[in-house]
Design an enzyme around this catalytic site. Sequence first.
Site, PDB file in Angstrom:
ATOM      1  N   GLY A 109       0.860  -1.179   0.000  1.00 47.47           N
ATOM      2  CA  GLY A 109       0.000   0.000   0.000  1.00 47.47           C
ATOM      3  C   GLY A 109       0.896   1.228   0.000  1.00 47.47           C
ATOM      4  O   GLY A 109       2.025   1.177   0.459  1.00 47.47           O
ATOM      5  N   GLY A 157      -0.362  -4.711   0.627  1.00 48.96           N
ATOM      6  CA  GLY A 157      -1.549  -4.346  -0.146  1.00 48.96           C
ATOM      7  C   GLY A 157      -1.769  -5.232  -1.372  1.00 48.96           C
ATOM      8  O   GLY A 157      -2.918  -5.488  -1.749  1.00 48.96           O
ATOM      9  N   GLU A 180       5.115  -6.315   7.340  1.00 49.05           N
ATOM     10  CA  GLU A 180       4.726  -5.102   8.071  1.00 49.05           C
ATOM     11  C   GLU A 180       5.319  -4.956   9.465  1.00 49.05           C
ATOM     12  O   GLU A 180       5.409  -3.829   9.970  1.00 49.05           O
ATOM     13  CB  GLU A 180       3.197  -4.990   8.150  1.00 49.05           C
ATOM     14  CG  GLU A 180       2.512  -4.664   6.828  1.00 49.05           C
ATOM     15  CD  GLU A 180       2.174  -5.890   5.991  1.00 49.05           C
ATOM     16  OE1 GLU A 180       2.611  -7.005   6.358  1.00 49.05           O
ATOM     17  OE2 GLU A 180       1.480  -5.736   4.973  1.00 49.05           O
ATOM     18  N   ASP A 188      -2.000  -6.543   7.641  1.00 49.52           N
ATOM     19  CA  ASP A 188      -3.430  -6.225   7.496  1.00 49.52           C
ATOM     20  C   ASP A 188      -3.994  -6.806   6.194  1.00 49.52           C
ATOM     21  O   ASP A 188      -3.626  -7.906   5.807  1.00 49.52           O
ATOM     22  CB  ASP A 188      -3.639  -4.706   7.626  1.00 49.52           C
ATOM     23  CG  ASP A 188      -2.966  -3.906   6.521  1.00 49.52           C
ATOM     24  OD1 ASP A 188      -2.084  -4.451   5.843  1.00 49.52           O
ATOM     25  OD2 ASP A 188      -3.326  -2.733   6.320  1.00 49.52           O
TER      26      ASP A 188
HETATM   27  C1  QUE Z   1       7.812  -3.502   4.728  1.00 47.60           C
HETATM   28  C2  QUE Z   1       6.550  -3.092   4.344  1.00 47.60           C
HETATM   29  C3  QUE Z   1       6.332  -2.382   3.152  1.00 47.60           C
HETATM   30  C4  QUE Z   1       7.437  -2.101   2.344  1.00 47.60           C
HETATM   31  C5  QUE Z   1       8.709  -2.534   2.733  1.00 47.60           C
HETATM   32  C6  QUE Z   1       8.869  -3.221   3.912  1.00 47.60           C
HETATM   33  C7  QUE Z   1       5.039  -1.919   2.744  1.00 47.60           C
HETATM   34  C8  QUE Z   1       4.956  -1.159   1.540  1.00 47.60           C
HETATM   35  C9  QUE Z   1       6.102  -0.907   0.757  1.00 47.60           C
HETATM   36  C10 QUE Z   1       6.110  -0.148  -0.467  1.00 47.60           C
HETATM   37  C11 QUE Z   1       6.887  -0.561  -1.548  1.00 47.60           C
HETATM   38  C12 QUE Z   1       6.932   0.180  -2.726  1.00 47.60           C
HETATM   39  C13 QUE Z   1       6.234   1.354  -2.831  1.00 47.60           C
HETATM   40  C14 QUE Z   1       5.458   1.790  -1.756  1.00 47.60           C
HETATM   41  C15 QUE Z   1       5.404   1.047  -0.592  1.00 47.60           C
HETATM   42  O1  QUE Z   1       7.290  -1.398   1.168  1.00 47.60           O
HETATM   43  O2  QUE Z   1       4.031  -2.176   3.421  1.00 47.60           O
HETATM   44  O3  QUE Z   1       4.764   2.944  -1.882  1.00 47.60           O
HETATM   45  O4  QUE Z   1       6.277   2.104  -3.984  1.00 47.60           O
HETATM   46  O5  QUE Z   1       3.752  -0.691   1.153  1.00 47.60           O
HETATM   47  O6  QUE Z   1      10.109  -3.639   4.313  1.00 47.60           O
HETATM   48  O7  QUE Z   1       5.483  -3.360   5.119  1.00 47.60           O
END
Ligand code: QUE
Length: 397
Positions: A109, A157, A180, A188
């Site tokens: 997400g 997500g 997460e 989630d």
């Molecule tokens: C742990 C996470 C997330 C993560 C990296 C982690 C996560 C998440 C993102 C993410 C990745 C690329 C994107 C972005 C978010 O990385 O929940 O907007 O472009 O959304 O180590 O929980």
Amino acid sequence: MFQFRRKLMNISILYHPFLCVCSISLQRVSAILRQLRMSSTAAGSEDDALFEKINSTGIITLNRPKALNALDLSMVKKITPKLKEWCEDPSTSVVIIKGSGDKAFCAGGDIKAVTEAGKSGDPQAGDFFKNEYVLNYTIGTMKKPYIAFIHGITMGGGVGLSVHGRYRVATEKTLFAMPETAIGLFPDVGGGYFLPRLDGKLGIYLALTGYRLKGRDVLHAGVATHFVEAQRLPELEQELCSLQSAQHAQVQEVLNKFHEQCTIDVDKPFSLAPHKQSIDRLFDADTVEAILQNLEQDGSEWAIKQLETLKKMSPTSMKITLRQLLEGGKLTLGNCLSMEYRIAEGCIRGHDFYEGVRAVLIDKDHTPKWSPATIEGVGENIVTGHFSPLGKQELIL
Ligand code: QUE
């Protein structure tokens, strides 16, 4: 955007004879354009989610390849109504969801935006989660075949967009994780529902450690229903689109055929097979303290490695995650997502979510300073606080 370009043309035609005025207004226009581009990143652009209809198949493409197709509110607000429309529409019999580009189905997400809103005390911070969970529920309750091509990175997500659907097609390039606890959040998007339903204590292990499943492991874990080589996904899509009668039986027949024809890593055992008995024994506990104690007492090289991984995670996240999975194992998907929305609001009120996003996604120093800093420091009141009902703000599904 189109409308704006037309405006831009008008301006240049209008001012063309007055060169100096023209250069000033061009400067201004380019500033406005820059602003527009920035706000379109924040608020989403027209083509961040694409929808096509081929015969009776609806195809959703997550289309932010540079952001690894990370899911934001703009995309969610387009996908949910389109899915509902296709569910009702008798001319649509199958839905496929995929990511654009070769790297990711959906890396998570877009939670940076949530933390930005949350930091300024904006009550809208929870909006993204609420809308996202409604989408997860819509997918989980769909009667028509819903097929997710989880090729490439599928985390957070992205898991919510796939795992609740009836069919999940993995490839040799799939990388699946619920990471997460590393960012002060919790698994989630219905993680509380599907994780405790995996074999033995595998889900608790995946949730606490964020272990990454790769390729055929995603099938071995029971997350994917089918495994197809990446190169054949376009052909699979074409065959699904050309089905005359696309009920579950016909869809399954096509998916099974491609799955059976794929020989990549067919004899490769599950990477967690050597540790599965340890996982089921050591992660079978009601408290995080007991799991850590089990690992310490075991003392094997593998157990020590798991302790080192868990030491890096948010202590609060680990405690709320274990409780989430223990409760979620007894709930319907709808009730589980309602519970998860309470937990999400708890994270927005708290500290570690902001610190984790800062350390992993913003500053990328990967050294979050958790508060409380130890498992013992996370009192029962903190955990219970994440599960408190929200009154009028409840997510009711
Ligand atoms: C742990 C996470 C997330 C993560 C990296 C982690 C996560 C998440 C993102 C993410 C990745 C690329 C994107 C972005 C978010 O990385 O929940 O907007 O472009 O959304 O180590 O929980």
